[in-house]
Design a protein around this motif. Sequence first.
Motif, PDB file in Angstrom:
ATOM      1  N   GLU A  12       0.832  -1.200   0.000  1.00  0.00           N
ATOM      2  CA  GLU A  12       0.000   0.000   0.000  1.00  0.00           C
ATOM      3  C   GLU A  12       0.868   1.253   0.000  1.00  0.00           C
ATOM      4  O   GLU A  12       0.559   2.232  -0.683  1.00  0.00           O
ATOM      5  CB  GLU A  12      -0.917  -0.005   1.228  1.00  0.00           C
ATOM      6  N   LEU A  13       1.947   1.234   0.742  1.00  0.00           N
ATOM      7  CA  LEU A  13       2.835   2.393   0.796  1.00  0.00           C
ATOM      8  C   LEU A  13       3.457   2.663  -0.569  1.00  0.00           C
ATOM      9  O   LEU A  13       3.580   3.815  -0.985  1.00  0.00           O
ATOM     10  CB  LEU A  13       3.925   2.168   1.847  1.00  0.00           C
ATOM     11  N   LYS A  14       3.825   1.613  -1.277  1.00  0.00           N
ATOM     12  CA  LYS A  14       4.393   1.799  -2.619  1.00  0.00           C
ATOM     13  C   LYS A  14       3.396   2.499  -3.535  1.00  0.00           C
ATOM     14  O   LYS A  14       3.751   3.423  -4.284  1.00  0.00           O
ATOM     15  CB  LYS A  14       4.802   0.452  -3.219  1.00  0.00           C
ATOM     16  N   ALA A  20       0.667   8.509   5.727  1.00  0.00           N
ATOM     17  CA  ALA A  20      -0.628   9.123   6.035  1.00  0.00           C
ATOM     18  C   ALA A  20      -1.703   8.635   5.078  1.00  0.00           C
ATOM     19  O   ALA A  20      -2.843   8.367   5.482  1.00  0.00           O
ATOM     20  CB  ALA A  20      -0.517  10.646   5.987  1.00  0.00           C
ATOM     21  N   ALA A  21      -1.367   8.504   3.788  1.00  0.00           N
ATOM     22  CA  ALA A  21      -2.343   8.035   2.809  1.00  0.00           C
ATOM     23  C   ALA A  21      -2.727   6.585   3.065  1.00  0.00           C
ATOM     24  O   ALA A  21      -3.897   6.199   2.933  1.00  0.00           O
ATOM     25  CB  ALA A  21      -1.779   8.186   1.397  1.00  0.00           C
ATOM     26  N   VAL A  22      -1.752   5.757   3.438  1.00  0.00           N
ATOM     27  CA  VAL A  22      -2.035   4.357   3.777  1.00  0.00           C
ATOM     28  C   VAL A  22      -2.959   4.295   4.987  1.00  0.00           C
ATOM     29  O   VAL A  22      -3.949   3.553   5.002  1.00  0.00           O
ATOM     30  CB  VAL A  22      -0.728   3.583   4.052  1.00  0.00           C
ATOM     31  N   ALA A  23      -2.634   5.078   5.998  1.00  0.00           N
ATOM     32  CA  ALA A  23      -3.437   5.080   7.222  1.00  0.00           C
ATOM     33  C   ALA A  23      -4.871   5.528   6.946  1.00  0.00           C
ATOM     34  O   ALA A  23      -5.831   4.925   7.436  1.00  0.00           O
ATOM     35  CB  ALA A  23      -2.789   5.987   8.265  1.00  0.00           C
ATOM     36  N   ALA A  24      -5.030   6.584   6.117  1.00  0.00           N
ATOM     37  CA  ALA A  24      -6.373   7.084   5.808  1.00  0.00           C
ATOM     38  C   ALA A  24      -7.168   6.046   5.027  1.00  0.00           C
ATOM     39  O   ALA A  24      -8.364   5.847   5.277  1.00  0.00           O
ATOM     40  CB  ALA A  24      -6.264   8.390   5.027  1.00  0.00           C
ATOM     41  N   ALA A  25      -6.525   5.374   4.080  1.00  0.00           N
ATOM     42  CA  ALA A  25      -7.221   4.395   3.249  1.00  0.00           C
ATOM     43  C   ALA A  25      -7.678   3.189   4.049  1.00  0.00           C
ATOM     44  O   ALA A  25      -8.736   2.606   3.775  1.00  0.00           O
ATOM     45  CB  ALA A  25      -6.325   3.949   2.103  1.00  0.00           C
ATOM     46  N   LEU A  26      -6.905   2.798   5.053  1.00  0.00           N
ATOM     47  CA  LEU A  26      -7.193   1.580   5.813  1.00  0.00           C
ATOM     48  C   LEU A  26      -7.779   1.857   7.199  1.00  0.00           C
ATOM     49  O   LEU A  26      -7.969   0.934   7.979  1.00  0.00           O
ATOM     50  CB  LEU A  26      -5.914   0.746   5.953  1.00  0.00           C
ATOM     51  N   SER A  27      -8.039   3.143   7.482  1.00  0.00           N
ATOM     52  CA  SER A  27      -8.620   3.549   8.775  1.00  0.00           C
ATOM     53  C   SER A  27      -7.717   3.158   9.955  1.00  0.00           C
ATOM     54  O   SER A  27      -8.184   2.679  10.983  1.00  0.00           O
ATOM     55  CB  SER A  27     -10.027   2.948   8.947  1.00  0.00           C
ATOM     56  N   TYR A  28      -6.412   3.355   9.778  1.00  0.00           N
ATOM     57  CA  TYR A  28      -5.443   3.143  10.834  1.00  0.00           C
ATOM     58  C   TYR A  28      -4.873   4.486  11.270  1.00  0.00           C
ATOM     59  O   TYR A  28      -4.965   5.478  10.547  1.00  0.00           O
ATOM     60  CB  TYR A  28      -4.269   2.270  10.350  1.00  0.00           C
ATOM     61  N   LEU A  48      13.810  -1.531   4.973  1.00  0.00           N
ATOM     62  CA  LEU A  48      12.799  -1.498   3.918  1.00  0.00           C
ATOM     63  C   LEU A  48      12.423  -0.077   3.522  1.00  0.00           C
ATOM     64  O   LEU A  48      11.899   0.145   2.427  1.00  0.00           O
ATOM     65  CB  LEU A  48      11.544  -2.251   4.359  1.00  0.00           C
ATOM     66  N   LEU A  49      12.674   0.870   4.413  1.00  0.00           N
ATOM     67  CA  LEU A  49      12.325   2.271   4.155  1.00  0.00           C
ATOM     68  C   LEU A  49      13.533   3.156   4.420  1.00  0.00           C
ATOM     69  O   LEU A  49      14.340   2.874   5.307  1.00  0.00           O
ATOM     70  CB  LEU A  49      11.155   2.711   5.044  1.00  0.00           C
ATOM     71  N   GLU A  50      13.622   4.240   3.638  1.00  0.00           N
ATOM     72  CA  GLU A  50      14.673   5.226   3.868  1.00  0.00           C
ATOM     73  C   GLU A  50      14.062   6.617   3.780  1.00  0.00           C
ATOM     74  O   GLU A  50      13.175   6.865   2.955  1.00  0.00           O
ATOM     75  CB  GLU A  50      15.810   5.067   2.859  1.00  0.00           C
ATOM     76  N   THR A  59      13.229   0.873  -0.144  1.00  0.00           N
ATOM     77  CA  THR A  59      14.560   0.467  -0.566  1.00  0.00           C
ATOM     78  C   THR A  59      14.440  -0.547  -1.701  1.00  0.00           C
ATOM     79  O   THR A  59      13.352  -1.053  -2.007  1.00  0.00           O
ATOM     80  CB  THR A  59      15.331  -0.159   0.598  1.00  0.00           C
ATOM     81  N   ALA A  60      15.573  -0.877  -2.298  1.00  0.00           N
ATOM     82  CA  ALA A  60      15.577  -1.872  -3.372  1.00  0.00           C
ATOM     83  C   ALA A  60      15.071  -3.215  -2.869  1.00  0.00           C
ATOM     84  O   ALA A  60      14.353  -3.940  -3.580  1.00  0.00           O
ATOM     85  CB  ALA A  60      16.991  -2.016  -3.942  1.00  0.00           C
ATOM     86  N   GLN A  61      15.415  -3.563  -1.628  1.00  0.00           N
ATOM     87  CA  GLN A  61      14.957  -4.830  -1.049  1.00  0.00           C
ATOM     88  C   GLN A  61      13.438  -4.802  -0.813  1.00  0.00           C
ATOM     89  O   GLN A  61      12.754  -5.815  -1.000  1.00  0.00           O
ATOM     90  CB  GLN A  61      15.693  -5.113   0.261  1.00  0.00           C
ATOM     91  N   ALA A  62      12.920  -3.645  -0.436  1.00  0.00           N
ATOM     92  CA  ALA A  62      11.475  -3.514  -0.253  1.00  0.00           C
ATOM     93  C   ALA A  62      10.740  -3.674  -1.577  1.00  0.00           C
ATOM     94  O   ALA A  62       9.661  -4.281  -1.636  1.00  0.00           O
ATOM     95  CB  ALA A  62      11.147  -2.161   0.375  1.00  0.00           C
ATOM     96  N   GLU A  63      11.311  -3.137  -2.652  1.00  0.00           N
ATOM     97  CA  GLU A  63      10.700  -3.283  -3.976  1.00  0.00           C
ATOM     98  C   GLU A  63      10.631  -4.761  -4.372  1.00  0.00           C
ATOM     99  O   GLU A  63       9.640  -5.210  -4.954  1.00  0.00           O
ATOM    100  CB  GLU A  63      11.493  -2.492  -5.025  1.00  0.00           C
TER     101      GLU A  63
END
Length: 306
Positions: A12-14, A20-28, A48-50, A59-63
């Motif tokens: 979802e973050l990708k 914030a957008a992920v949280a709003a979409a999933l009500s978290y 996974l994040l930078e 990160t590349a590993q997260a992708e």
Amino acid sequence: MFDLHRLRLLRELKHRGTLAAVAAALSYAPSSVSQQLSQLEAEVGVPLLEPVGRRVRLTAQAEILVAHTEAVLERLERAEADIAASLSDLTGTLRIASFQTAALALVPTALGLLRDQHPRLRVHVTHMEPEKALPALQVRDFDLVLAEEYPGNPNPRPTELEQEDLLDDPLHLALPTPAAASEADGPTAALRSLADHPWVMEPEGTAARHWAMTLCRNAGFEPDVRFESTDVLFHQRLVEQKHAAAFLPGLVWSGQPPTVTLRPLPRGRRTRRIFTVVRQGRSRHPAVLACRDALRRAVTLRSDQA
């Protein structure tokens, strides 16, 4: 074994871009999303994040992880479709997004056909332009999107989405006055005759606006765009009241006679492609198959009535 819920949050973050957008979409709460992703990092054992300014990026590993997550989710959607196909009655909810003219001309008829054939299927319809609806389809906000493609302006075709053509919708030059261009004028001459007239077009950044501007510039003029709206019925009304010239699609008439004077467009620019889009894992779901069939029948019924 990685936690699937946390993997979905990373995906979802990708697609959504920010915590914030992920949280709003999933009500978290944003802090809850951040905590879950931190736990996923601990499970995976690599960052996974930078940080990038006040935001974060994968990160590349997260992708790599997201690519595998996409494959897992697609397989789960195929499993859901197989289960639904094994049942004798079609139930559940189908979420559709459609742009305006298709929503007016085709969707109501298709809904009636679906209601008659599958009364226990619940259908949600949202009016949304393809520029927003297609990304929302990718993040699973919708199950099916009605979209459009203008001549000379092909849409991107993500591999995880599947398109199916529905119809070719003719496009016309709509004249504010019948005398603006005679029947004897060729399509390009008819366009040029409106070089000094006000125009109504869709907003900048839309495929329809890009196509319309290109058409006018190829005819040798820069249009005086005084009115902007995604509401094509508003475009129609401005032409009817002689306030503006416009490009109007055939679907706007919903099978009724045109209320303004129309002229053909230059060859190669006369139709837009209307199609449905679903995620690959969803394409064989009985509800999607039923909806696509109902839309095709709605197109046929409209053609028979024209």
